[in-house]
Enzyme design. Structure first.
Site, PDB file in Angstrom:
ATOM      1  N   SER A 195      -3.167  10.736   3.575  1.00 24.64           N
ATOM      2  CA  SER A 195      -2.155  11.204   4.532  1.00 24.64           C
ATOM      3  C   SER A 195      -1.496  12.453   3.948  1.00 24.64           C
ATOM      4  CB  SER A 195      -1.119  10.108   4.808  1.00 24.64           C
ATOM      5  OG  SER A 195      -0.397   9.782   3.649  1.00 24.64           O
ATOM      6  N   HIS A 200      -3.862   4.193   5.536  1.00 19.11           N
ATOM      7  CA  HIS A 200      -4.385   3.508   4.350  1.00 19.11           C
ATOM      8  C   HIS A 200      -5.074   2.186   4.655  1.00 19.11           C
ATOM      9  CE1 HIS A 200      -1.373   5.800   1.549  1.00 19.11           C
ATOM     10  NE2 HIS A 200      -2.285   6.573   2.104  1.00 19.11           N
ATOM     11  N   GLN A 222       3.103   3.114   6.989  1.00 20.71           N
ATOM     12  CA  GLN A 222       2.001   3.159   6.014  1.00 20.71           C
ATOM     13  C   GLN A 222       2.175   2.209   4.820  1.00 20.71           C
ATOM     14  OE1 GLN A 222       0.103   7.122   4.866  1.00 20.71           O
ATOM     15  NE2 GLN A 222       1.268   6.670   3.030  1.00 20.71           N
ATOM     16  N   GLU A 223       3.431   2.098   4.325  1.00 18.43           N
ATOM     17  CA  GLU A 223       3.618   1.330   3.088  1.00 18.43           C
ATOM     18  C   GLU A 223       4.857   0.448   3.155  1.00 18.43           C
ATOM     19  OE1 GLU A 223       3.564   4.074  -0.230  1.00 18.43           O
ATOM     20  OE2 GLU A 223       1.969   5.241   0.714  1.00 18.43           O
ATOM     21  N   GLU A 232      -4.217   1.169  -1.207  1.00 19.94           N
ATOM     22  CA  GLU A 232      -3.342   1.088  -2.376  1.00 19.94           C
ATOM     23  C   GLU A 232      -3.174  -0.345  -2.868  1.00 19.94           C
ATOM     24  OE1 GLU A 232       0.190   3.418  -1.527  1.00 19.94           O
ATOM     25  OE2 GLU A 232      -0.982   5.267  -1.605  1.00 19.94           O
ATOM     26  N   ASP A 287       7.374   3.499   3.195  1.00 17.49           N
ATOM     27  CA  ASP A 287       6.895   4.870   3.411  1.00 17.49           C
ATOM     28  C   ASP A 287       6.331   4.903   4.819  1.00 17.49           C
ATOM     29  OD1 ASP A 287       5.832   7.366   3.515  1.00 17.49           O
ATOM     30  OD2 ASP A 287       4.326   7.078   1.936  1.00 17.49           O
ATOM     31  N   GLU A 301      10.743   6.550   2.847  1.00 23.09           N
ATOM     32  CA  GLU A 301      10.054   7.821   2.593  1.00 23.09           C
ATOM     33  C   GLU A 301       9.468   8.349   3.903  1.00 23.09           C
ATOM     34  OE1 GLU A 301       7.199   7.336  -0.571  1.00 23.09           O
ATOM     35  OE2 GLU A 301       5.877   8.845   0.292  1.00 23.09           O
ATOM     36  N   ASP A 361       8.281  13.239   1.130  1.00 24.51           N
ATOM     37  CA  ASP A 361       6.946  13.346   0.519  1.00 24.51           C
ATOM     38  C   ASP A 361       6.236  14.513   1.203  1.00 24.51           C
ATOM     39  OD1 ASP A 361       4.326  13.101  -0.286  1.00 24.51           O
ATOM     40  OD2 ASP A 361       3.955  11.180   0.683  1.00 24.51           O
ATOM     41  N   LYS A 421       4.218  14.319  -6.504  1.00 21.74           N
ATOM     42  CA  LYS A 421       2.773  14.096  -6.650  1.00 21.74           C
ATOM     43  C   LYS A 421       2.217  15.410  -7.169  1.00 21.74           C
ATOM     44  CE  LYS A 421       2.041  11.283  -2.462  1.00 21.74           C
ATOM     45  NZ  LYS A 421       1.839  11.444  -0.992  1.00 21.74           N
ATOM     46  N   HIS A 426       1.585   8.072  -7.214  1.00 22.64           N
ATOM     47  CA  HIS A 426       0.115   8.154  -7.177  1.00 22.64           C
ATOM     48  C   HIS A 426      -0.330   8.742  -5.833  1.00 22.64           C
ATOM     49  CE1 HIS A 426      -0.237   4.030  -4.934  1.00 22.64           C
ATOM     50  NE2 HIS A 426       0.761   4.756  -4.509  1.00 22.64           N
ATOM     51  N   ARG A 427      -1.637   8.831  -5.608  1.00 22.01           N
ATOM     52  CA  ARG A 427      -2.204   9.143  -4.301  1.00 22.01           C
ATOM     53  C   ARG A 427      -2.979   7.922  -3.822  1.00 22.01           C
ATOM     54  NH1 ARG A 427      -1.179  14.489  -2.528  1.00 22.01           N
ATOM     55  NH2 ARG A 427      -1.515  13.344  -0.591  1.00 22.01           N
ATOM     56  N   SER A 428      -3.292   7.922  -2.504  1.00 19.47           N
ATOM     57  CA  SER A 428      -4.101   6.800  -2.005  1.00 19.47           C
ATOM     58  C   SER A 428      -5.490   6.840  -2.636  1.00 19.47           C
ATOM     59  CB  SER A 428      -4.192   6.847  -0.480  1.00 19.47           C
ATOM     60  OG  SER A 428      -4.601   8.123  -0.048  1.00 19.47           O
ATOM     61  N   LYS A 431       5.990   4.956  -7.840  1.00 18.60           N
ATOM     62  CA  LYS A 431       5.249   4.114  -6.891  1.00 18.60           C
ATOM     63  C   LYS A 431       3.770   4.309  -7.174  1.00 18.60           C
ATOM     64  CE  LYS A 431       4.599   6.541  -2.640  1.00 18.60           C
ATOM     65  NZ  LYS A 431       4.597   6.438  -1.206  1.00 18.60           N
TER      66      LYS A 431
HETATM   67  P1  PGA Z   1      -1.509   9.711   0.297  1.00 14.40           P
HETATM   68  O1  PGA Z   1      -0.455   8.521   0.393  1.00 14.40           O
HETATM   69  O2  PGA Z   1      -1.936   9.824  -1.109  1.00 14.40           O
HETATM   70  O3  PGA Z   1      -2.591   9.257   1.240  1.00 14.40           O
HETATM   71  O4  PGA Z   1      -0.797  10.953   0.775  1.00 14.40           O
HETATM   72  C1  PGA Z   1       0.557   8.283  -0.505  1.00 14.40           C
HETATM   73  C2  PGA Z   1       1.911   8.538   0.090  1.00 14.40           C
HETATM   74  O5  PGA Z   1       2.033   8.999   1.243  1.00 14.40           O
HETATM   75  O6  PGA Z   1       2.904   8.349  -0.565  1.00 14.40           O
HETATM   76 ZN    ZN Z   2       4.244   9.185   1.405  1.00 18.46          ZN
END
Ligand code: PGA
Ligand code: ZN
Length: 406
Positions: A24, A145, A153-154, A195, A232, A275, A302, A327, A355-357, A378
């Site tokens: 994302s 994800h 998403q999270e 994740e 998130d 987020e 983010d 990131k 981290h990243r996905s 995270k």
């Molecule tokens: P991404 O997701 O690595 O797919 O961007 C992680 C996040 O959005 O925090």
């Molecule tokens: Zn994010």
């Protein structure tokens, strides 16, 4: 997943680093270069950027002083020459930047977190305390994800009341396994998303929060004091033409309605952090959300800030959000990442290392989190080795040092 690993040699030692990849991604992120015209790996191969590292970057860096991180990073930035690192690719540049940092610290017999700490302390002109970060564990996955119907998403748990990192991981693992047994009892899927969090189909986002609350209730822990929740939304993924499309709930909301929706969730559950609650370009929506719940909730940018110093500065002057997700592949070098972190520190914005996905076994973000004293990280569920590698690294840093926690 195709990523780039770079090895840097200094006399008789060497160190390597791998750049992760996101699903994302935000519009303002640095560019991830792939050989789109090559059929290998369905267009995802990275032969061109790897060739650039081997032929151009390695020549330029020959006999360079590996301890001069900023000079190395500036050289990489200059070699690319574009604003979003479109020529060389941030995936190539960052792998060289981190590998250089690792080689430098290794050759000085310095742990990587200490090296990052020295860089940031020098930059800030004061000593930055190193801290073992509180983890935010993503135990239920939706959005980009997972292949389920959840729009957010999270869904993360924050073991806020734990006295140390080991206890935080014990509590979080127990809640994660409780959640698995609850899903099983209900006949819901226990397959995991990118994740490591579970990815069942549910009726609403609220139902996800209720399931997590039940998983916490099955322990002796108290939701709201021992354990808090973090979201998130990755809202840019479901924002189109001024509307937030919650497909899983069959609802379409305006900016202010979606801000109200989030406020409702935050009133009913102990949500400490949200987020990307709004789309990366919905400035008015961000202003509304920040005004409404910014006083009681950590609001993290983010996609909104993309770890970019200039974008963050603008957000700070617009008075939106109050925290920034870090990131380092969103910006492409260690030095620029530290620049963003220092801007946040100077403006009372909270840094959260992420981290990243699309992660790998490279655990250097754990060192970044400790060395910059960010206080929060995270890095997914307590599941899948690319996530657990980061927790394991934190565990060892914690064991070998006497840094405070959280
Ligand atoms: P991404 O997701 O690595 O797919 O961007 C992680 C996040 O959005 O925090
Ligand atoms: Zn994010």
């Amino acid at each position: 997943m195709i990523v780039i690993e770079t090895e840097v040699f200094v006399k008789d030692i060497s160190a390597s680093a791998i750049c992760p990849s996101g699903a994302s991604t935000g519009t303002y992120e640095a560019f991830e270069k792939r050989d789109i015209n090559n059929k290998k790996y369905l267009g995802k191969s990275v032969l061109k950027p790897v060739e650039f590292i081997n032929k151009v970057i390695s020549n330029k860096l020959k006999n360079f002083n590996v301890h001069q991180q900023e000079k190395i990073d500036n050289l990489l930035i200059r070699l690319d020459g574009t604003k979003q690192k479109k020529r060389v690719g941030a995936n190539a540049i960052l792998s060289v930047s981190i590998a250089s940092a690792k080689a430098s610290s290794k050759s000085e017999n310095l742990d990587l977190h200490n090296y990052f700490n020295i860089l940031l302390s020098n930059k800030m002109g004061k000593t930055i305390d190193q801290v073992i970060p509180i983890p935010m564990l993503n135990i239920l996955n939706g959005g980009e994800h997972a292949d389920n119907n959840i729009d957010i998403q999270e869904f993360m748990i924050i073991p806020k009341g734990a006295v140390n990192f080991s206890q935080a991981m014990q509590w979080s693992s127990e809640i994660y396994w409780n959640l698995k047994s609850i899903l099983k009892e209900k006949g819901l899927s226990t397959a995991v998303g990118d994740e490591g969090g579970f990815a069942p189909n549910l009726n609403t986002n609220r139902e996800a929060l209720e399931l997590i609350a039940r998983a916490v209730d099955k322990t002796d822990l108290k939701l709201g004091s021992d354990i808090c929740i973090s979201l998130d939304c990755a809202a840019s993924e479901f924002y189109e033409n001024g509307t937030y499309h919650l497909k899983g709930e069959d609802r379409e909301l305006t900016s202010s309605e979606f801000a109200e929706y989030l406020e409702g969730l935050a009133n009913d559950f102990p949500i400490m952090s949200i987020e990307d609650g709004m789309d990366e370009n919905d400035l008015e929506g961000w202003k509304v959300l920040t005004k409404q719940i910014g006083g009681k909730c950590q609001l993290v940018g983010d996609d909104l800030f993309a770890t970019n110093p200039e974008v963050l500065k603008k957000g700070i002057s617009d008075e939106i959000a109050n925290s920034v997700l870090i990131k380092y592949n969103q910006i492409g070098t260690i030095s620029e990442t530290l620049e963003t972190i220092s801007i946040a520190l100077n403006n009372d914005y909270q840094n959260i290392i992420s981290h990243r996905s699309g992660e790998t076994e490279d655990s250097s973000i754990s060192d970044l989190a400790v060395g910059t004293g960010a206080g929060q990280i995270k890095t997914g569920a307590p599941c899948r080795s690319e996530r657990v590698a980061k927790y394991n690294r934190l565990y060892w840093i914690d064991k070998k040092n006497s840094f405070s926690y959280g």
